[in-house]
Design a protein around this motif. Structure first.
Motif, PDB file in Angstrom:
ATOM      1  N   MET A 258      47.643  35.045  44.386  1.00 36.17           N
ATOM      2  CA  MET A 258      47.046  36.385  44.867  1.00 36.17           C
ATOM      3  C   MET A 258      45.942  35.431  45.520  1.00 36.17           C
ATOM      4  O   MET A 258      45.372  35.995  46.301  1.00 36.17           O
ATOM      5  CB  MET A 258      45.592  35.677  43.478  1.00 36.17           C
ATOM      6  CG  MET A 258      46.420  36.668  42.366  1.00 36.17           C
ATOM      7  SD  MET A 258      45.181  36.913  40.595  1.00 36.17           S
ATOM      8  CE  MET A 258      45.724  35.619  39.796  1.00 36.17           C
ATOM      9  N   GLU A 262      45.052  37.833  48.957  1.00 31.31           N
ATOM     10  CA  GLU A 262      43.835  37.593  48.976  1.00 31.31           C
ATOM     11  C   GLU A 262      43.301  36.833  50.486  1.00 31.31           C
ATOM     12  O   GLU A 262      43.023  38.022  52.062  1.00 31.31           O
ATOM     13  CB  GLU A 262      42.706  37.185  47.991  1.00 31.31           C
ATOM     14  CG  GLU A 262      41.512  37.033  48.830  1.00 31.31           C
ATOM     15  CD  GLU A 262      40.344  36.455  47.501  1.00 31.31           C
ATOM     16  OE1 GLU A 262      40.777  36.646  46.341  1.00 31.31           O
ATOM     17  OE2 GLU A 262      38.640  36.418  47.652  1.00 31.31           O
ATOM     18  N   PHE A 303      36.944  38.187  46.362  1.00 27.93           N
ATOM     19  CA  PHE A 303      37.813  39.667  44.414  1.00 27.93           C
ATOM     20  C   PHE A 303      37.923  39.343  43.398  1.00 27.93           C
ATOM     21  O   PHE A 303      37.487  37.587  42.468  1.00 27.93           O
ATOM     22  CB  PHE A 303      39.060  39.491  44.852  1.00 27.93           C
ATOM     23  CG  PHE A 303      39.257  39.914  46.055  1.00 27.93           C
ATOM     24  CD1 PHE A 303      38.993  40.056  47.863  1.00 27.93           C
ATOM     25  CD2 PHE A 303      40.944  40.262  47.128  1.00 27.93           C
ATOM     26  CE1 PHE A 303      38.990  40.867  48.977  1.00 27.93           C
ATOM     27  CE2 PHE A 303      41.460  41.272  48.413  1.00 27.93           C
ATOM     28  CZ  PHE A 303      40.572  40.513  49.415  1.00 27.93           C
ATOM     29  N   ARG A 305      38.683  39.040  39.887  1.00 27.81           N
ATOM     30  CA  ARG A 305      40.384  38.881  38.717  1.00 27.81           C
ATOM     31  C   ARG A 305      40.135  38.925  37.202  1.00 27.81           C
ATOM     32  O   ARG A 305      38.842  38.772  36.778  1.00 27.81           O
ATOM     33  CB  ARG A 305      40.808  37.358  39.134  1.00 27.81           C
ATOM     34  CG  ARG A 305      40.824  36.855  40.160  1.00 27.81           C
ATOM     35  CD  ARG A 305      41.363  35.733  41.518  1.00 27.81           C
ATOM     36  NE  ARG A 305      41.846  35.359  42.019  1.00 27.81           N
ATOM     37  CZ  ARG A 305      42.116  34.874  43.134  1.00 27.81           C
ATOM     38  NH1 ARG A 305      42.428  33.529  42.239  1.00 27.81           N
ATOM     39  NH2 ARG A 305      42.895  34.159  43.955  1.00 27.81           N
ATOM     40  N   CYS A 341      38.121  49.687  40.272  1.00 25.94           N
ATOM     41  CA  CYS A 341      37.557  48.962  41.236  1.00 25.94           C
ATOM     42  C   CYS A 341      36.207  48.999  42.183  1.00 25.94           C
ATOM     43  O   CYS A 341      35.456  48.493  43.248  1.00 25.94           O
ATOM     44  CB  CYS A 341      38.783  48.654  42.547  1.00 25.94           C
ATOM     45  SG  CYS A 341      39.864  49.855  42.655  1.00 25.94           S
ATOM     46  N   PHE A 350      41.895  42.405  41.001  1.00 28.03           N
ATOM     47  CA  PHE A 350      42.819  41.994  40.929  1.00 28.03           C
ATOM     48  C   PHE A 350      43.324  41.928  39.277  1.00 28.03           C
ATOM     49  O   PHE A 350      42.813  41.009  38.406  1.00 28.03           O
ATOM     50  CB  PHE A 350      43.824  40.048  41.185  1.00 28.03           C
ATOM     51  CG  PHE A 350      44.139  39.957  42.751  1.00 28.03           C
ATOM     52  CD1 PHE A 350      44.985  40.317  43.227  1.00 28.03           C
ATOM     53  CD2 PHE A 350      42.699  38.704  43.361  1.00 28.03           C
ATOM     54  CE1 PHE A 350      45.306  40.030  44.664  1.00 28.03           C
ATOM     55  CE2 PHE A 350      43.567  38.966  44.884  1.00 28.03           C
ATOM     56  CZ  PHE A 350      44.308  38.769  45.571  1.00 28.03           C
ATOM     57  N   SER A 375      50.243  40.284  38.972  1.00 26.21           N
ATOM     58  CA  SER A 375      49.535  40.632  39.587  1.00 26.21           C
ATOM     59  C   SER A 375      49.437  42.062  40.484  1.00 26.21           C
ATOM     60  O   SER A 375      50.335  41.676  40.686  1.00 26.21           O
ATOM     61  CB  SER A 375      48.295  39.153  39.808  1.00 26.21           C
ATOM     62  OG  SER A 375      47.813  39.659  40.455  1.00 26.21           O
ATOM     63  N   CYS A 377      47.002  44.346  43.365  1.00 23.90           N
ATOM     64  CA  CYS A 377      45.468  44.249  43.922  1.00 23.90           C
ATOM     65  C   CYS A 377      45.265  45.340  43.526  1.00 23.90           C
ATOM     66  O   CYS A 377      45.738  46.337  44.520  1.00 23.90           O
ATOM     67  CB  CYS A 377      45.581  43.070  44.891  1.00 23.90           C
ATOM     68  SG  CYS A 377      43.735  43.213  45.606  1.00 23.90           S
TER      69      CYS A 377
END
Ligand code: 4AD
Ligand code: MG
Length: 461
Positions: A258, A262, A303, A305, A341, A350, A375, A377
């Motif tokens: 991740m 990112e 971001f 998670r 989101c 994520f 994962s 995003c």
């Protein structure tokens, strides 16, 4: 010496010097004594303003030219520090070198994106598509730059393949067989041994599996190439042919995966904020109001998670009426992804540890027996932009999953052998390049960020 329009903006050209250009007429306006020609040669978003006066021998001919005619211009470069444009060119020798018809479809008035899709061969010349496709090019460069700077090795995986990387069966056949006259074996089944490769082959859905062989050798690797999916999805974010960036990293777990995704997204955004100012300004003003603020925000914030299981709880407790109700175990739909989101986190998010049954066979089982170390995003306005996971590196568990998912073990024997000769924990992800370009440009339809879109029922050009 002939210059490009971008030279006039970027190079330190002396005031009152003579310059020569060749380009297309973007607009002409004026009166019977003077014409203002916007000359565009594609070298940058901006045009050069050429002024032509009545005393010029070609004044009558040039002033009447249809848009998209090609002309050569020799004239005086004059700095205009008080005007909107930093310079103008006082045309001296101006000549027509290439005709264009008067019914050019891209006249000044705004055309809909739907209409422009029907003239995909002409639309790169509009301001919007010029911006989109230059950003696409710069973004690709930034992707390579970020990964190369971080010691990733670029691997070219095959386009024609005999294995289904996602095990989802959404593949286009690659064949030289005559469909009207298929060779049959004794049982009346199609005899694929008569095909070009003497076996069934397809266009790749992902380079991941073949790439993983290189992860074992180089630690950090990536692919960046075209992929093909025969999903019958008529949505603004699915294309039948799209490009994917797939980094894969040895000795790396999900958090490291991740971090890389990112970091990559932020790098690309910062690169464009620096190198695509004209294009982003235009899109900010004409396509997605607030685009620049969105991008600066994304580049500057961490971001979110969250686990799939927690996300399901949040969606259920949100009080929102979804078209499809939220249940643990489901594959989240776009409405759920976007709610997460856009409404809950308001930034790229994520989602981790999905139910193992809805994800690909190669994803690493978590100890709970129910989820995998995967994962995705999700980003506002689009939904899933990245899909990734830890890879199942344990030989015995991988073998079990290949059986359990109903795949043919003989087709994946070479892949299982990567574990047999050294189990290495590794992780990777895929970024849909078109979805990334959508995010970067504010365009809302995937058909408007790929030069020649392919979709179910439609593959012109
Ligand atoms: O989630 P996906 O299917 O993952 C893979 O293919 C993995 N092998 C990646 C990896 O781990 N190396 O696809 C990855 C991304 C999605 O998140 C989405 O952005 C994009 O590819 N994508 C599509 N983009 C446009 N049209 C489609 N039909 C797409 N399908 C996936
Ligand atoms: Mg996915």
């Amino acid at each position: 010496q002939q210059l490009s329009v971008i030279d006039l903006y970027d190079k330190d050209i002396e005031d009152k010097s003579t310059v020569a250009l060749e380009g297309s007429v973007k607009t002409i306006r004026g009166s019977k004594n003077i014409s203002f020609i916007e000359l565009n040669d594609g070298s940058c978003f901006r045009s050069a303003q050429v002024i032509l006066k009545k005393d010029n021998p070609n004044f009558e001919e040039i002033s009447k030219l249809p848009i998209a005619s090609t002309i050569t211009v020799e004239g005086e470069f004059v700095k205009t520090p008080d005007a909107q444009q930093p310079f103008e060119i006082h045309g001296q020798k101006v000549e027509l070198v290439g005709h264009s018809n008067a019914d050019y479809p891209l006249q000044k008035k705004k055309q809909t994106f739907e209409y422009l899709r029907t003239i995909a061969h002409l639309r790169p010349r509009t301001n919007t598509f010029y911006s989109v496709f230059r950003i696409r090019s710069l973004a690709a460069f930034a992707v390579h730059e970020y990964l190369q700077h971080n010691d990733f090795v670029y691997v070219n995986t095959p386009i024609i393949t005999s294995s289904d990387a996602e095990g989802a069966g959404a593949m286009f056949r690659a064949t030289t067989l005559d469909m009207n006259n298929l060779p049959k074996d004794e049982d009346g089944k199609v005899d694929n041994s008569k095909d070009f490769f003497k076996t069934v082959t397809n266009l790749t859905v992902s380079g991941q599996l073949q790439e993983e062989a290189f992860t074992m050798a180089f630690k950090n690797v990536y692919t960046f190439g075209p992929t093909f999916r025969a999903e019958n999805s008529h949505t603004p974010r699915h294309a039948s042919e799209f490009w994917m960036i797939e980094p894969d990293m040895a000795y790396t777990r999900l958090p490291g995966m991740m971090d890389c995704a990112e970091g990559l997204l932020k790098y690309v955004i910062n690169y464009l904020l620096e190198h695509a100012k004209d294009e982003l300004d235009f899109l900010d003003q004409n396509v997605e109001p607030g685009l620049l603020d969105k991008l600066r925000g994304t580049a500057g914030e961490e971001f979110a998670r969250v686990t799939y299981t927690d996300a399901i709880k949040m969606l259920q407790e949100s009080g929102e009426q979804f078209e499809i109700p939220v249940k643990w175990g489901m594959d989240l739909k776009s409405e759920h992804e976007r709610y997460l989101c856009e409404e809950i986190y308001k930034r790229p998010t994520f989602l981790t540890d999905y139910p193992r049954d809805i994800k690909a066979f190669y994803m690493r089982d978590n100890d709970d027996g129910k989820t995998v170390a995967a994962s995705d995003c999700l980003v506002p306005g689009i939904g899933e932009i990245v899909g990734g996971s830890e890879r199942e590196e344990r030989e015995d568990i991988l073998d079990k999953k290949i059986h359990e998912f109903g795949l043919k073990p003989e087709e994946y024997a070479w892949y299982a052998e990567l574990r047999k000769y050294g189990e290495i924990k590794h992780s990777g992800f895929g970024i849909g390049f078109e979805r990334l370009v959508m995010y970067l440009t504010g365009m809302e339809n995937i058909r408007d960020v790929i030069p020649y879109p392919r979709e179910p029922g439609n593959a012109p050009f």
